[in-house]
Scaffold this motif. Structure first.
Motif, PDB file in Angstrom:
ATOM      1  N   SER A   1      -4.611  14.626  -0.386  1.00 59.97           N
ATOM      2  CA  SER A   1      -5.540  13.376   0.264  1.00 59.97           C
ATOM      3  C   SER A   1      -4.326  12.347   0.012  1.00 59.97           C
ATOM      4  N   VAL A   2      -3.658  12.107  -0.881  1.00 53.21           N
ATOM      5  CA  VAL A   2      -2.697  10.911  -0.754  1.00 53.21           C
ATOM      6  C   VAL A   2      -1.678  10.882   0.171  1.00 53.21           C
ATOM      7  N   THR A   3      -1.085  12.341   0.272  1.00 58.19           N
ATOM      8  CA  THR A   3      -0.199  12.472   1.332  1.00 58.19           C
ATOM      9  C   THR A   3      -0.551  12.242   2.615  1.00 58.19           C
ATOM     10  N   HIS A   4      -1.947  12.618   2.862  1.00 62.36           N
ATOM     11  CA  HIS A   4      -2.566  12.490   4.185  1.00 62.36           C
ATOM     12  C   HIS A   4      -2.676  10.939   4.492  1.00 62.36           C
ATOM     13  N   GLN A   5      -2.801   9.917   3.283  1.00 60.68           N
ATOM     14  CA  GLN A   5      -3.162   8.755   3.539  1.00 60.68           C
ATOM     15  C   GLN A   5      -1.701   8.096   3.881  1.00 60.68           C
ATOM     16  N   ILE A   6      -0.702   8.407   3.231  1.00 58.95           N
ATOM     17  CA  ILE A   6       0.560   7.920   3.554  1.00 58.95           C
ATOM     18  C   ILE A   6       1.067   8.048   4.917  1.00 58.95           C
ATOM     19  N   ILE A   7       0.921   9.422   5.293  1.00 59.14           N
ATOM     20  CA  ILE A   7       1.048   9.907   6.728  1.00 59.14           C
ATOM     21  C   ILE A   7       0.392   9.199   7.887  1.00 59.14           C
ATOM     22  N   ALA A   8      -0.948   8.794   7.388  1.00 57.12           N
ATOM     23  CA  ALA A   8      -1.974   8.172   8.397  1.00 57.12           C
ATOM     24  C   ALA A   8      -1.495   6.713   8.616  1.00 57.12           C
ATOM     25  N   MET A   9      -0.979   6.161   7.491  1.00 58.65           N
ATOM     26  CA  MET A   9      -0.320   4.879   7.415  1.00 58.65           C
ATOM     27  C   MET A   9       0.839   4.716   8.024  1.00 58.65           C
ATOM     28  N   LEU A  10       1.696   5.723   8.030  1.00 60.10           N
ATOM     29  CA  LEU A  10       2.948   5.675   8.885  1.00 60.10           C
ATOM     30  C   LEU A  10       2.498   5.526  10.445  1.00 60.10           C
ATOM     31  N   HIS A  11       1.440   6.410  10.823  1.00 62.89           N
ATOM     32  CA  HIS A  11       1.165   6.171  12.358  1.00 62.89           C
ATOM     33  C   HIS A  11       0.664   4.859  12.547  1.00 62.89           C
ATOM     34  N   ARG A  12       0.079   4.072  11.766  1.00 59.30           N
ATOM     35  CA  ARG A  12      -0.805   2.866  11.948  1.00 59.30           C
ATOM     36  C   ARG A  12       0.259   1.526  11.753  1.00 59.30           C
ATOM     37  N   SER A  13       1.565   1.801  11.383  1.00 60.34           N
ATOM     38  CA  SER A  13       2.064   0.777  10.934  1.00 60.34           C
ATOM     39  C   SER A  13       3.391   0.491  11.761  1.00 60.34           C
TER      40      SER A  13
ATOM     41  N   ALA B   1       8.610   7.362 -13.293  1.00 61.22           N
ATOM     42  CA  ALA B   1       9.261   6.444 -13.753  1.00 61.22           C
ATOM     43  C   ALA B   1      10.297   5.621 -12.534  1.00 61.22           C
ATOM     44  N   ALA B   2      10.682   6.562 -11.647  1.00 63.38           N
ATOM     45  CA  ALA B   2      11.433   5.778 -10.565  1.00 63.38           C
ATOM     46  C   ALA B   2      10.787   5.461  -9.492  1.00 63.38           C
ATOM     47  N   ALA B   3       9.673   5.702  -9.127  1.00 64.49           N
ATOM     48  CA  ALA B   3       8.865   5.352  -8.034  1.00 64.49           C
ATOM     49  C   ALA B   3       8.671   3.863  -8.159  1.00 64.49           C
ATOM     50  N   PRO B   4       8.307   3.119  -9.065  1.00 65.67           N
ATOM     51  CA  PRO B   4       8.095   1.826  -8.948  1.00 65.67           C
ATOM     52  C   PRO B   4       9.218   0.907  -8.683  1.00 65.67           C
ATOM     53  N   LYS B   5      10.552   1.370  -8.972  1.00 70.26           N
ATOM     54  CA  LYS B   5      11.683   1.040  -8.513  1.00 70.26           C
ATOM     55  C   LYS B   5      11.859   0.686  -7.325  1.00 70.26           C
ATOM     56  N   LEU B   6      11.248   1.365  -6.337  1.00 71.52           N
ATOM     57  CA  LEU B   6      11.418   1.340  -4.880  1.00 71.52           C
ATOM     58  C   LEU B   6      10.926  -0.332  -4.371  1.00 71.52           C
ATOM     59  N   ARG B   7      10.162  -0.641  -5.224  1.00 73.62           N
ATOM     60  CA  ARG B   7       9.512  -1.985  -4.704  1.00 73.62           C
ATOM     61  C   ARG B   7      10.367  -3.117  -4.572  1.00 73.62           C
ATOM     62  N   GLN B   8      11.525  -3.452  -5.450  1.00 73.59           N
ATOM     63  CA  GLN B   8      12.321  -4.383  -5.091  1.00 73.59           C
ATOM     64  C   GLN B   8      13.868  -4.054  -5.276  1.00 73.59           C
TER      65      GLN B   8
ATOM     66  N   LYS C   1       0.821  -1.256   0.003  1.00 70.31           N
ATOM     67  CA  LYS C   1      -0.081   0.006   0.182  1.00 70.31           C
ATOM     68  C   LYS C   1       0.802   1.255  -0.052  1.00 70.31           C
ATOM     69  N   PHE C   2       1.932   1.154   0.767  1.00 69.49           N
ATOM     70  CA  PHE C   2       2.801   2.280   0.804  1.00 69.49           C
ATOM     71  C   PHE C   2       3.321   2.708  -0.811  1.00 69.49           C
ATOM     72  N   PHE C   3       3.992   1.621  -1.321  1.00 69.00           N
ATOM     73  CA  PHE C   3       4.370   1.547  -2.608  1.00 69.00           C
ATOM     74  C   PHE C   3       3.327   2.372  -3.621  1.00 69.00           C
ATOM     75  N   ASP C   4       2.049   1.753  -3.527  1.00 68.85           N
ATOM     76  CA  ASP C   4       0.965   2.047  -4.254  1.00 68.85           C
ATOM     77  C   ASP C   4       0.784   3.608  -4.296  1.00 68.85           C
ATOM     78  N   LEU C   5       0.633   4.045  -3.078  1.00 68.51           N
ATOM     79  CA  LEU C   5       0.457   5.539  -2.621  1.00 68.51           C
ATOM     80  C   LEU C   5       1.510   6.416  -3.328  1.00 68.51           C
ATOM     81  N   ILE C   6       2.484   5.947  -3.014  1.00 67.08           N
ATOM     82  CA  ILE C   6       3.853   6.922  -3.666  1.00 67.08           C
ATOM     83  C   ILE C   6       3.597   6.643  -5.199  1.00 67.08           C
TER      84      ILE C   6
END
Length: 208
Positions: A57-69, A128-135, A12-17
């Motif tokens: 909205s996406v930024t808020h979702q990422i930060i909220a997930m950080l607090h919950r994870s 183009a760079a963002a998906p390369k964070l996954r692996q 989910k983090f990767f998806d939101l990024i």
């Protein structure tokens, strides 16, 4: 009844990024359309405002997930900085467009179009760079995108300096003030793209 997601939180983090990065590109495309196809200014700026709200909205979702994870795919500080830096890019794109509307400027000149093009290319590199964070295998390729983003930021600096010189040579003080604000916002958008690249580089070096 509690709701559970079958998608791992790391994914989910990767998806939101990636969603945030794609939103950056859309905002940059909208800015480029605004300055290259001058007309219907209010409607085009409104589109950018909507994209800015979507980015928030996406930024808020990422930060909220950080607090919950308890577990995150890479350092919490890097995730937060990445989210805020990408959000800032869209904020500065919005600011530049909004100034054009509020100040009722005339048709943008070549330097504005040049900067808008550089912003678009830089956001495309981020996307183009963002998906390369996954692996882990993609982290080396991530550095190549960082180099290109840094190159584009240097081009933006050069265009910005040239724009200021031209402003003081060709415009009166009122127009100088108006366009200076616009140029500052556009140059700041490329600076934030470089901030994103710096986070990417740090993640790659820490985890390679």
């Amino acid at each position: 009844m509690a709701k559970f997601s079958i998608i791992p939180k790391e994914e989910k983090f990767f998806d939101l990024i990636e969603v945030s990065a794609a939103n950056m590109v859309k905002a940059a495309e909208a800015l480029k359309d605004l300055v290259e196809n001058w007309g219907e200014i209010h409607e085009k700026v409104l589109k950018i405002v909507e994209l800015e709200h979507a980015g928030d909205s996406v930024t808020h979702q990422i930060i909220a997930m950080l607090h919950r994870s308890f577990v995150t795919p890479f350092d919490r500080e890097d995730i937060a900085l990445l989210a805020h830096s990408m959000d800032d890019v869209v904020d500065f794109i919005h600011s530049a467009a909004d100034y054009m509307l509020l100040y009722k400027v005339g048709q943008p000149g070549g330097r504005v179009r040049e900067l808008a093009g550089i912003i678009l290319e830089a956001t495309k590199e981020v996307a183009a760079a963002a998906p390369k964070l996954r692996q882990k295998a993609g982290l080396k390729q991530l550095l190549e995108h960082c180099i290109e983003i840094n190159r584009l930021e240097n081009l933006a600096d050069q265009a910005y300096r040239s724009a200021l010189v031209e402003l003081f040579e060709e415009y009166d003080m009122v127009d100088i003030i108006k366009w200076r604000e616009i140029y500052d916002s556009m140059e700041s958008a490329t600076d934030r793209c470089e901030d994103v690249a710096n986070v990417f580089e740090g993640v790659a070096l820490k985890n390679a």
